[in-house]
Design a protein around this motif. Structure first.
Motif, PDB file in Angstrom:
ATOM      1  N   CYS A  60      -2.382  38.658 -31.689  1.00 45.24           N
ATOM      2  CA  CYS A  60      -1.955  39.860 -32.252  1.00 45.24           C
ATOM      3  C   CYS A  60      -1.030  39.337 -33.043  1.00 45.24           C
ATOM      4  O   CYS A  60       0.035  38.602 -33.090  1.00 45.24           O
ATOM      5  N   CYS A  63       2.488  40.994 -32.741  1.00 44.43           N
ATOM      6  CA  CYS A  63       3.213  40.796 -31.818  1.00 44.43           C
ATOM      7  C   CYS A  63       2.980  39.917 -31.351  1.00 44.43           C
ATOM      8  O   CYS A  63       3.340  39.273 -30.266  1.00 44.43           O
ATOM      9  N   ASN A  65       0.753  39.232 -28.635  1.00 37.35           N
ATOM     10  CA  ASN A  65       0.496  39.563 -27.931  1.00 37.35           C
ATOM     11  C   ASN A  65      -1.180  39.248 -27.911  1.00 37.35           C
ATOM     12  O   ASN A  65      -1.496  38.901 -28.700  1.00 37.35           O
ATOM     13  N   CYS A  72      -3.463  44.527 -31.754  1.00 32.25           N
ATOM     14  CA  CYS A  72      -3.906  44.723 -30.475  1.00 32.25           C
ATOM     15  C   CYS A  72      -3.378  46.165 -29.866  1.00 32.25           C
ATOM     16  O   CYS A  72      -2.982  47.701 -30.439  1.00 32.25           O
ATOM     17  N   CYS A  75      -0.254  47.310 -29.674  1.00 36.44           N
ATOM     18  CA  CYS A  75       0.510  47.928 -30.877  1.00 36.44           C
ATOM     19  C   CYS A  75      -0.070  48.605 -31.571  1.00 36.44           C
ATOM     20  O   CYS A  75       0.956  49.715 -32.348  1.00 36.44           O
TER      21      CYS A  75
HETATM   22 ZN   LIG Z   1       0.312  44.044 -30.999  1.00 37.45          ZN
END
Ligand SMILES: [Zn+2]
Length: 201
Positions: A60, A63, A65, A72, A75
């Motif tokens: 992502c 963030c 992730n 993601c 988010c």
């Molecule tokens: Zn994210």
């Protein structure tokens, strides 16, 4: 030299499985044999799942992730409070905190911790992304949920210093996390309590 007992396809499978954390050569042999015996029920679906994941996995850009979508799933989840960011070292910590289900927030995955001994500096981690995210505004609280290791705490201090000028509350997990403890190995109750009893820095 040891005599070979299998063809090189199976040997290769065993060698690759042995590189998976938690599996050594012995467990890898057992796993390979089990997969072969469950060729249709397990090995086939696993191979397909692996190929799909290999093709679709993304990091992502917001963030850090791991997901198959960017931004993601976390988010883009509108039911979360995106004004609160929990900062974790690794995706496994994000998963652990989600299992504990203590908070319904956004995350930021650093991708490791500062470790001068291992040559890991701030630029090797997703720290600038966090600072930029907070600097853009709209963030009320940053919860530093890094591991209670020396490197984890060094990383927490570094982030705290760099967020100092920004209008944001910075908190860290309560001392329910044992020193040297890794979040991923904590039970959900302990993790959830540490999060709820977090303290302001
Ligand atoms: Zn994210």
């Amino acid at each position: 030299m040891a005599k070979r007992v299998t063809g090189h396809e199976i040997e290769k499978l065993i060698q690759l499985l042995a590189k998976v954390p938690g599996l050594g050569p012995r467990s890898a042999r057992r796993a390979a044999l089990h997969l072969i015996k469950k060729r249709d029920q397990l090995m086939g679906p696993l191979a397909t799942a692996m190929a799909e994941a290999h093709q679709k996995v993304k990091i992502c850009s917001c963030c850090g992730n791991i997901d198959t979508a960017d931004p993601c799933t976390v988010c883009t989840d509108e039911r979360r409070d995106h004004a609160v960011i929990i900062v974790v070292e690794d995706v496994s910590d994000l998963w652990a905190l989600e299992r504990a289900a203590a908070m319904n927030t956004a995350y930021h995955v650093l991708g490791g911790v500062l470790s001068p001994l291992n040559g890991v500096g701030p630029d090797d981690l997703n720290i600038k992304g966090l600072i930029d995210r907070v600097a853009r505004g709209g963030i009320r609280e940053v919860i530093l949920a890094v591991n209670a290791t020396v490197e984890g705490q060094t990383t927490a201090h570094y982030i705290t210093d760099h967020l100092a000028g920004l209008e944001v509350k910075i908190t860290r997990l309560a001392h329910g996390v044992p020193v040297g403890g890794e979040l991923d190995y904590l039970d959900e109750g302990t993790l959830s309590a540490a999060l709820r009893a977090r303290t302001t820095i």
